[in-house]
Enzyme design. Structure first.
Site, PDB file in Angstrom:
ATOM      1  N   ASN A  48      -4.292  16.778  26.547  1.00 12.96           N
ATOM      2  CA  ASN A  48      -2.996  17.310  26.993  1.00 12.96           C
ATOM      3  C   ASN A  48      -2.991  18.832  27.015  1.00 12.96           C
ATOM      4  OD1 ASN A  48      -1.523  14.958  27.531  1.00 12.96           O
ATOM      5  ND2 ASN A  48      -0.979  14.679  25.384  1.00 12.96           N
ATOM      6  N   HIS A  73      -0.398  17.319  30.798  1.00  8.08           N
ATOM      7  CA  HIS A  73       0.149  16.003  30.457  1.00  8.08           C
ATOM      8  C   HIS A  73      -0.095  14.967  31.543  1.00  8.08           C
ATOM      9  CE1 HIS A  73       2.125  16.975  26.672  1.00  8.08           C
ATOM     10  NE2 HIS A  73       2.417  18.156  27.194  1.00  8.08           N
ATOM     11  N   ASP A  97      -1.334  11.390  30.615  1.00 11.89           N
ATOM     12  CA  ASP A  97      -0.625  10.180  31.033  1.00 11.89           C
ATOM     13  C   ASP A  97      -1.551   9.201  31.739  1.00 11.89           C
ATOM     14  OD1 ASP A  97       1.664  11.213  29.969  1.00 11.89           O
ATOM     15  OD2 ASP A  97       2.606  11.725  31.889  1.00 11.89           O
ATOM     16  N   ASP A 120       0.013   8.257  21.516  1.00 14.63           N
ATOM     17  CA  ASP A 120      -1.283   7.732  21.933  1.00 14.63           C
ATOM     18  C   ASP A 120      -1.701   6.579  21.024  1.00 14.63           C
ATOM     19  OD1 ASP A 120      -1.637   9.335  19.692  1.00 14.63           O
ATOM     20  OD2 ASP A 120      -3.651   9.952  20.262  1.00 14.63           O
TER      21      ASP A 120
END
Length: 323
Positions: A181, A186, A190, A216
């Site tokens: 990240n 992000h 994702d 996560d």
């Protein structure tokens, strides 16, 4: 019929059609059915066509049919009506939900007729199903969310006592996820989470539940009649597929995961909080032992870095479990 009565009947028929509702009656001695047009429409049958109760009952799904017949018998014996949401298949094969309201009349002290209303509530059911899905699913991955997972875990308080099935609660945490990240953004993170979800579903398709319970972190419940070696083999398969790189925007992202699992033994009452704590402890051991590995709660550590420091904590946890 007066003009006023005719107008009132017209208004009632319009309202009933708009609400998807119709009236019905069944004479108990002959099982002769009488329906208004709305019930014919609900079942997908031509209005006015001959009605044969066994054929109509066959249009109920198995579970709904059994529940309806049970409630019907209880009503005839007790004289108390009921309301049931039943699932049916129309004559054309379309699945619908029907709200069945029933009551009974007596003649000379004996059950004589049962009657009531039947309403199409398919749209209502679909709306609630959609709301439930929003409440119990993770919007990013499509997996169950923490609320759904905890509800499933609470239902699994006791494994079957006959010894035919063993179970495991496993927690899965991605290794070094934060740098993905931080360095790639992000959107990349994702995509990694979505790929992890897809891989878990493909590899552990027989799991009772697979959920994303935090950033996560994932959780799953798995049962098997093939014994512990099979369950551990399946978890190791998941570990292997989660160590494969994820492709995002033309680049390869290295990922891996650590898994902590605890056994759910046959015939034992399982406290959800304790089971989660055991799996979380095992996950901590897996990550502290080098990551990208599976650890089972209560198992000895063999040659992992930091093993000596872990033994005391594991001894305490095993004592708690035995208590």
């Amino acid at each position: 019929m007066s003009l006023h009565d005719a107008e009132a009947r017209r208004l009632y028929d319009q309202a009933a059609q708009l609400a998807g509702i119709g009236a019905w009656e069944c004479e108990l001695a002959t099982e002769q059915l009488t329906w208004t047009g709305g019930v014919y429409d609900l079942f997908g049958l031509p209005r006015g066509s001959a009605l044969h109760r066994p054929s109509i009952v066959d249009l109920y799904t198995n579970d709904s049919r059994a529940e309806m017949e049970q409630l019907r018998g209880t009503m005839i014996r007790s004289g108390k009506g009921f309301v049931l949401d039943a699932r049916i298949l129309t004559a054309g094969g379309t699945s619908r939900w029907m709200r069945l309201s029933a009551d009974i009349t007596h003649q000379q002290g004996r059950p004589w007729r049962i009657y009531g209303a039947k309403q199409d509530v398919t749209g209502e059911k679909q709306m609630w199903q959609g709301l439930r899905q929003l409440a119990y699913s993770d919007p990013l991955t499509g997996l169950a969310n923490r609320r759904a997972f905890e509800a499933q875990l609470s239902e699994l308080r006791r494994m079957p006592a006959d010894g035919t099935a063993l179970g495991a609660l496993a927690l899965i945490d991605l290794d070094m996820f934060k740098p993905i990240n931080d360095h790639l953004g992000h959107a990349a993170g994702d995509e990694c989470l979505r790929q992890v979800a897809l891989r878990l579903e493909a590899t552990l398709s027989d799991a009772l539940t697979i959920a994303r319970i935090g950033g996560d972190e994932f959780a799953l419940l798995i049962c098997s009649t093939a014994g512990w070696p099979h369950i551990l083999h399946r978890l190791n398969q998941a570990l292997a597929v989660l160590s494969r790189p994820v492709t995002w925007n033309g680049r390869s992202i290295e990922i891996s995961a650590s898994i902590g699992a605890t056994m759910l033994l046959p015939g034992r009452h399982h406290d959800p909080d304790r089971s989660l704590a055991e799996a979380d402890s095992a996950l901590y051991v897996a990550k502290a032992s080098g990551r990208n590995r599976l650890h089972l709660f209560g198992e000895p550590l063999q040659g992992h870095p930091g093993a000596d420091a872990m033994h005391g904590a594991l001894a305490d946890i095993r004592a708690l479990r035995a208590g």
